[in-house]
Write a protein that holds these residues in place. Structure first.
Motif, mmCIF file in Angstrom:
data_model
loop_
_atom_site.group_PDB
_atom_site.id
_atom_site.type_symbol
_atom_site.label_atom_id
_atom_site.label_comp_id
_atom_site.label_asym_id
_atom_site.label_seq_id
_atom_site.Cartn_x
_atom_site.Cartn_y
_atom_site.Cartn_z
ATOM 1 N N LEU A 10 5.290 0.416 -8.969
ATOM 2 C CA LEU A 10 4.022 0.293 -8.252
ATOM 3 C C LEU A 10 2.913 0.598 -9.246
ATOM 4 O O LEU A 10 2.890 1.690 -9.839
ATOM 5 C CB LEU A 10 3.937 1.266 -7.082
ATOM 6 C CG LEU A 10 2.559 1.277 -6.386
ATOM 7 C CD1 LEU A 10 2.374 0.032 -5.524
ATOM 8 C CD2 LEU A 10 2.363 2.530 -5.535
ATOM 9 N N LEU A 55 7.642 8.103 -4.244
ATOM 10 C CA LEU A 55 8.160 6.849 -3.680
ATOM 11 C C LEU A 55 9.661 6.723 -3.845
ATOM 12 O O LEU A 55 10.243 5.667 -3.576
ATOM 13 C CB LEU A 55 7.459 5.647 -4.336
ATOM 14 C CG LEU A 55 5.936 5.565 -4.153
ATOM 15 C CD1 LEU A 55 5.384 4.326 -4.821
ATOM 16 C CD2 LEU A 55 5.567 5.592 -2.673
ATOM 17 N N VAL A 59 11.602 4.151 -7.843
ATOM 18 C CA VAL A 59 10.291 3.500 -7.974
ATOM 19 C C VAL A 59 9.450 4.260 -9.005
ATOM 20 O O VAL A 59 9.226 5.459 -8.863
ATOM 21 C CB VAL A 59 9.534 3.458 -6.628
ATOM 22 C CG1 VAL A 59 8.195 2.743 -6.801
ATOM 23 C CG2 VAL A 59 10.368 2.773 -5.560
ATOM 24 N N ARG A 88 4.425 -4.514 -7.905
ATOM 25 C CA ARG A 88 3.584 -4.367 -6.736
ATOM 26 C C ARG A 88 2.434 -3.443 -7.111
ATOM 27 O O ARG A 88 2.492 -2.735 -8.121
ATOM 28 C CB ARG A 88 4.399 -3.821 -5.572
ATOM 29 C CG ARG A 88 5.472 -4.819 -5.117
ATOM 30 C CD ARG A 88 6.556 -4.164 -4.294
ATOM 31 N NE ARG A 88 6.066 -3.687 -3.001
ATOM 32 C CZ ARG A 88 6.853 -3.132 -2.088
ATOM 33 N NH1 ARG A 88 8.152 -2.972 -2.327
ATOM 34 N NH2 ARG A 88 6.358 -2.732 -0.930
ATOM 35 N N GLN A 164 2.762 6.003 -0.139
ATOM 36 C CA GLN A 164 3.963 5.660 0.636
ATOM 37 C C GLN A 164 3.669 4.560 1.655
ATOM 38 O O GLN A 164 4.470 3.626 1.833
ATOM 39 C CB GLN A 164 4.504 6.914 1.320
ATOM 40 C CG GLN A 164 5.110 7.919 0.352
ATOM 41 C CD GLN A 164 5.235 9.318 0.943
ATOM 42 O OE1 GLN A 164 4.819 9.567 2.071
ATOM 43 N NE2 GLN A 164 5.799 10.237 0.169
ATOM 44 N N TRP A 167 3.311 1.277 -0.238
ATOM 45 C CA TRP A 167 4.608 0.784 -0.701
ATOM 46 C C TRP A 167 5.412 0.164 0.447
ATOM 47 O O TRP A 167 6.104 -0.838 0.260
ATOM 48 C CB TRP A 167 5.386 1.929 -1.338
ATOM 49 C CG TRP A 167 6.728 1.527 -1.869
ATOM 50 C CD1 TRP A 167 7.955 1.780 -1.334
ATOM 51 C CD2 TRP A 167 6.971 0.751 -3.045
ATOM 52 N NE1 TRP A 167 8.953 1.225 -2.099
ATOM 53 C CE2 TRP A 167 8.374 0.587 -3.170
ATOM 54 C CE3 TRP A 167 6.151 0.182 -4.022
ATOM 55 C CZ2 TRP A 167 8.973 -0.112 -4.207
ATOM 56 C CZ3 TRP A 167 6.730 -0.521 -5.063
ATOM 57 C CH2 TRP A 167 8.124 -0.666 -5.152
ATOM 58 N N ASN A 168 5.253 0.737 1.621
ATOM 59 C CA ASN A 168 6.009 0.259 2.783
ATOM 60 C C ASN A 168 5.258 -0.801 3.587
ATOM 61 O O ASN A 168 5.707 -1.200 4.664
ATOM 62 C CB ASN A 168 6.386 1.430 3.693
ATOM 63 C CG ASN A 168 7.385 2.372 3.022
ATOM 64 O OD1 ASN A 168 8.399 1.928 2.489
ATOM 65 N ND2 ASN A 168 7.084 3.662 3.041
#
Length: 602
Positions: A10, A55, A59, A88, A164, A167-168
């Motif tokens: 990320l 994460l 990650v 990402r 978080q 990321w989700n």
């Protein structure tokens, strides 16, 4: 297969946006003067998230900081780089003030169009949400566009939550932490990588040691964003910050506390810095902000000087007591101004003071009169003039909003350098002209020489230094058309970065105008730089420079205070002297009574 190759990444893109000039181009420099504390704080928090693997162990978090005051931000290039690596990302627009909000939204628009999640925090969002009963339309529009608004501070795991959620794929429209401000003692160390720090003029960095303010100034946003209850780091936190930066070769810092003198740990901080200097040779050069009563704190100025303070910012605000009372700036006593400034001057510390124009009682005549009083009677170096502005998040803004009073809708102008309301006693044209003329009145060649001579009278001081800084301020205002605190070294301007909705100029026309503008600026730079250099050298090589004195440097007996124009001619000045004499008499009587009680007890 090696586990490291299986890791997902990320990229946390941290961007501190600039704002637009009057022609709609971002104000960006090859080197900027003032480093961003918010960017350093968020980078430190992000690095802590990376180390703790918030994460998950599979990650990796990669942090990329951009300060747009010294770095061109190209969303298209950032998006292209992400596509190449298959990473990402979360784009965070950090520390966004009201005048930076339009630019931040324009950047967000480009990232969102490319499919990247965007979060935005800073004083504008936090101030508006803390002071207004409704979400302002510009913030609602940003959320409708897909921007996630973060109001509050990111310590105590709050950045973890945002990362978080991003990321989700469940980033919330709003994270509002204004009712729960975190502690900062033991919080991750503010820091930036060497590549980012190298873009600051003089390789400076910044950090805070305290947040919040107990005072009630109506024009201030800090009390409504950071709270009126002060929160502090400790001396160990300070040492960690200094050591982390020292390893990168950074020893010059701007401590962004609104008032270092009211940080209850100030002496522990200064003592720790003195210990590092004496025991390990780690010497920091510091710029701090203080109030006008700091000289009354025993040993504060002496220890500040020994700890490495070479420049202080002072919220002088105004020399008219009536204006100060109108703004609820009751802690400022003009009867202490001279003594306070003289104490810093004697210590060899440069004084830079904020001064506000546009109070309801101001007139063109009173403003220009006050400039002459300050020049003659206060041993002040740099005077930073600001326009009284109802900043979103301040009580002033809240009051005008409730009353439905006209305020300029263009947030880009809320930089304390543009008028955004009508003045009750001056027309718009007269006020704008008065603001420009006040700058010119203070930064005359004669007064630059006066300030240089005041410093030249101190053994070991270089009088060319204040002449240089005053000239730089004059150049920024006259040549660049920006407030000097927004200045830097070599202005960078890019044709395609113009404000959203404004026409992109044809290539030839843009560069023709840029060439003409550059030539005009170079002539001003050359003329003023030569003028300032000559003044500095003239004073520096004057064999009698140590003999210099003037009214601003001389002590004045209490009974003769009302002979000074500072008290005889300002609005409320005479009353301030009378009040001070009454307070002094009361203290003297109390001391006599105390001594009599002690004698009787013996």
């Amino acid at each position: 297969m090696d586990g490291s190759t299986d890791k997902q990444r990320l990229q946390l893109i941290l961007i501190k946006p600039t704002h637009y000039d009057d022609d709609g181009y971002p104000i960006t420099w090859l080197r900027s003067h003032i480093p961003s504390n918010t960017l350093a704080a968020l980078y430190g928090l992000g690095d802590d998230c990376r180390r703790r693997q918030v994460l998950g162990p599979g990650v990796e978090i990669v942090i990329r900081p951009f300060d747009e005051t010294n770095t061109r931000v190209r969303p298209d290039v950032i998006v292209r780089d992400l596509g190449r690596g298959g990473d990402r990302a979360l784009v965070c627009l950090v520390g966004v003030q009201s005048n930076q909000f339009p630019r931040a939204v324009d950047l967000a628009r480009q990232f969102i169009k490319a499919g990247l999640p965007v979060a935005m925090g800073g004083f504008h969002a936090a101030g508006c949400l803390s002071m207004l009963p409704v979400v302002p339309p510009e913030i609602q529009q940003a959320m409708d566009m897909g921007v996630s608004i973060f109001a509050g501070e990111a310590e105590e795991g709050r950045l973890d939550v945002v990362l978080q959620d991003a990321w989700n794929g469940r980033l919330k429209p709003l994270y509002n932490y204004m009712e729960d401000l975190p502690g900062i003692e033991g919080a991750p160390t503010p820091s930036l990588p060497p590549s980012a720090l190298a873009r600051n003029e003089g390789r400076k960095s910044s950090f805070d040691l305290g947040r919040g303010c107990p005072f009630q100034c109506s024009f201030c946003t800090i009390i409504n964003v950071q709270g009126r209850k002060s929160r502090f780091r400790n001396a160990d936190d300070l040492e960690a910050i200094i050591r982390e930066n020292y390893r990168q070769g950074i020893t010059s810092f701007f401590i962004t506390d609104d008032n270092m003198a009211r940080n209850r740990h100030w002496e522990e901080f200064f003592d720790r810095l003195i210990e590092l200097k004496e025991n390990e040779g780690i010497q920091a050069s510091l710029i701090i902000q203080v109030d006008t009563q700091c000289h009354r704190i025993p040993n504060f100025i002496a220890k500040a000087q020994w700890a490495g303070v070479y420049r202080v910012f002072i919220g002088l605000e105004n020399i008219n007591p009536d204006n100060l009372l109108a703004a609820k700036k009751r802690q400022n006593k003009i009867t202490e101004y001279r003594r306070m400034l003289q104490a810093w001057h004697t210590a060899g510390v440069s004084t830079w003071a904020g001064y506000i124009l546009g109070f309801p009682g101001d007139t063109r005549e009173s403003v220009l009169r006050d400039m002459e009083i300050i020049k003659k009677e206060l041993p002040l170096d740099i005077l930073e003039l600001f326009i009284l502005t109802p900043l979103p998040g301040s009580e002033d803004h809240q009051t005008l909003w409730k009353q439905g009073v006209w305020m300029d809708a263009d947030l880009n102008k809320y930089d304390l350098h543009h008028r955004v309301v009508h003045h009750p006693r001056m027309s718009d044209e007269e006020f704008d002209r008065t603001y420009r003329d006040a700058w010119k009145a203070y930064y005359t060649p004669a007064h630059i020489e006066t300030v240089a001579r005041r410093h030249g009278a101190i053994a070991g001081r270089n009088p060319a230094e204040p002449a240089q800084f005053m000239t730089m301020f004059k150049i920024m205002f006259e040549a660049e058309g920006v407030h000097p605190l927004e200045g830097g070294i070599v202005r960078m301007k890019y044709r395609r970065d113009r404000r959203y909705g404004m026409k992109i100029e044809p290539w030839g026309l843009f560069h023709l105008r840029l060439a003409a503008e550059t030539w005009r600026k170079l002539k001003i730079y050359g003329r003023l730089a030569w003028q300032g250099w000559r003044i500095g050298q003239k004073v520096k090589h004057d064999p009698r420079r140590l003999e210099y004195s003037d009214l601003a440097l001389e002590p004045v007996a209490e009974e003769e205070l009302d002979k000074l124009a500072l008290f005889a001619e300002t609005a409320g000045g005479e009353a301030a002297v009378v009040k001070k004499r009454g307070e002094d008499l009361a203290r003297a009587r109390a001391a006599v009574a105390h001594n009599q009680r002690l004698a009787a007890a013996e």
